[in-house]
Design a protein around this motif. Structure first.
Motif, PDB file in Angstrom:
ATOM      1  N   HIS A  38     -29.383  26.128 -23.984  1.00  0.00           N
ATOM      2  CA  HIS A  38     -28.151  25.437 -23.596  1.00  0.00           C
ATOM      3  C   HIS A  38     -28.485  24.249 -22.685  1.00  0.00           C
ATOM      4  N   ASP A  40     -26.822  21.262 -20.390  1.00  0.00           N
ATOM      5  CA  ASP A  40     -25.590  20.857 -19.707  1.00  0.00           C
ATOM      6  C   ASP A  40     -25.639  19.385 -19.329  1.00  0.00           C
ATOM      7  N   ASP A 180     -19.398  30.706 -20.625  1.00  0.00           N
ATOM      8  CA  ASP A 180     -20.318  29.925 -19.793  1.00  0.00           C
ATOM      9  C   ASP A 180     -19.851  29.948 -18.339  1.00  0.00           C
TER      10      ASP A 180
HETATM   11 ZN    ZN Z   1     -22.705  24.781 -19.976  1.00  0.00          ZN
END
Ligand code: ZN
Ligand code: DX5
Length: 225
Positions: A38, A40, A180
């Protein structure tokens, strides 16, 4: 790709990794079995923080792809439609935009799919998941934020569990459900029971100690196969 999207996986968020040794941290969780990485992306406008962009995504993508893992890009930026192609070119397999940041969401989701990635849409804690009643038919993934986006290490918002249940009930089976923020070994099983199949974890994996061991602990708690 579509298989991984629908299995249960813990997705380590590199936001909490040690940026000086980012490659080593990513390799450690991949070796421990991570199949979704993941990423960000924050712009200092949609959220207060500024993080990473396409260059770091492109640096990490070959490591993830080499291990058979997906690159899951979470765009916490205003007008994310401007950057879809750039992130897909950098190696994103999933591009998730915020419902709150993209007024022409249908067009944005179509652009993500046209660029060759899975199209995700995220909702902030204060945004009802029911606002995706239309978009659910035009996306591959819904991301329920269980903290206000912007920073790692925040406390899980308990009402997110009910929101996940409502999300799973309204989403077509073809749409993956990701959560999340504040994910830990203590709540992972509850999140999966509520319908989430992708669990993002930043500080729960990269807390300065052994990320591979922390990943395995979380994956076991989530019941990841
Ligand atoms: Zn995130
Ligand atoms: C928060 C980010 C998250 C963050 C989660 O705005 O979208 O992906 O990395 O961090 P933890 O797991 O520490 O809550």
């Amino acid at each position: 790709m579509s298989e991984t999207l629908h299995e249960t996986h813990v997705a380590p968020s590199i936001l909490s990794a040690d940026f000086v040794r980012l490659g080593a941290d990513v390799e450690a969780v991949l070796a421990a079995g991570a199949r979704v990485v993941h990423v960000d992306v924050m712009d200092g406008h949609f959220v207060p923080n500024i993080t990473i962009g396409p260059a770091v995504t492109a640096a990490v993508a070959p490591l993830a792809h080499g291990a058979g893992a997906l690159v899951d890009v979470h765009l916490m930026i205003e007008r994310p439609e401007r950057y879809v192609q750039e992130f897909v070119a950098a190696g994103a397999d999933i591009v998730t935009v915020h419902q709150e940041a993209s007024p022409h969401l249908h067009r944005t989701l179509a652009a993500i799919r046209d660029a060759g990635a899975a199209a995700g849409v995220s909702v902030n804690p204060a945004t009802p998941v029911e606002t995706l009643a239309e978009a659910r038919h035009h996306c591959d993934l819904v991301l329920v934020m269980s903290v206000d986006p912007g920073f790692g290490g925040q406390r899980f918002i308990p009402s997110s569990l009910d929101k996940l249940r409502r999300a799973r009930a309204m989403l077509p089976p073809s749409v993956a459900l990701e959560v999340d923020g504040g994910v830990s070994a203590a709540n992972a099983a509850d999140l999966v029971a509520a319908g989430a199949n992708l669990l993002v974890a930043g500080s729960g994996v990269f807390d300065g100690r052994d990320p591979a061991a922390r990943f395995r602990e979380l994956a076991a708690a989530a019941g990841e196969a």
